[in-house]
Design a protein around this motif. Structure first.
Motif: not given
Length: 183
Positions: A35-62
């Motif tokens: 709803e925050h994205f004003e996207y209404d194609e889905f009647n319902d949503v049940n999704v698990k999102a995992e993020l592995l966030f790797e902080k390195k000295t000069t950049f980030l890897e997601l």
């Protein structure tokens, strides 16, 4: 697209305070998220999102990974069904003079930035994981009973063919056919 970032602040990662190395973030995505994205194609949503966030000295890897299902309407029958979705996406975040997101998997943010909001990446990953043609499993295996399918079946060219074959052929046509074959 006017996304209210305040409402999505749980997707903002203040990486400046993170130690170097790997960090895990888990998100449970529901219909409200879209709803925050004003996207209404889905009647319902049940999704698990995992993020592995790797902080390195000069950049980030997601490294994003999603798995779950979205309830959508079938393109053929218009019946709602749960569509399984899963996908992965890797993003490298570098620091530069100015913000630049022209490249698909590289984001450049200005030096001095201290946080990143990942909601847009999760949103796009889920939306792009849904097949372009949404077909109810019951349509594919013939088990779905729906008014729409019955109507489509009646209107299909196959049904028309069967009808004409079963109707008696006017005897005058037989005479004409004979003329064509008697040459």
């Amino acid at each position: 697209m006017n996304v209210d970032m305040k409402l999505l602040k749980e997707y903002t990662i203040p990486f400046v305070g993170l130690k170097l190395g790997k960090h895990h973030f888990d998100y449970q995505i529901d219909k409200k998220f879209f709803e925050h994205f004003e996207y209404d194609e889905f009647n319902d949503v049940n999704v698990k999102a995992e993020l592995l966030f790797e902080k390195k000295t000069t950049f980030l890897e997601l490294h994003f990974k999603i798995k779950g299902d979205v309830n959508v309407n079938c393109d053929v029958s218009n019946e709602p069904y749960n569509q399984k979705v899963k996908g992965t996406f890797d993003l490298v975040v570098k620091f530069g003079e100015e913000y630049n997101d022209e490249h698909l998997d590289v984001l450049i943010i200005p030096h001095g930035e201290y946080e990143i909001n990942v909601s847009q990446y999760i949103y796009e990953l889920i939306v792009l994981s849904v097949p372009a043609k949404r077909v109810h499993p019951g349509v594919e295996d013939g088990t779905l009973e729906s008014e729409m399918l019955k109507k489509l079946e009646e209107l299909s060219p196959k049904a028309e063919e069967n009808k004409t074959q079963s109707e008696e052929i006017d005897p005058r046509w037989n005479t004409l056919k004979k003329l064509l074959t008697d040459k």
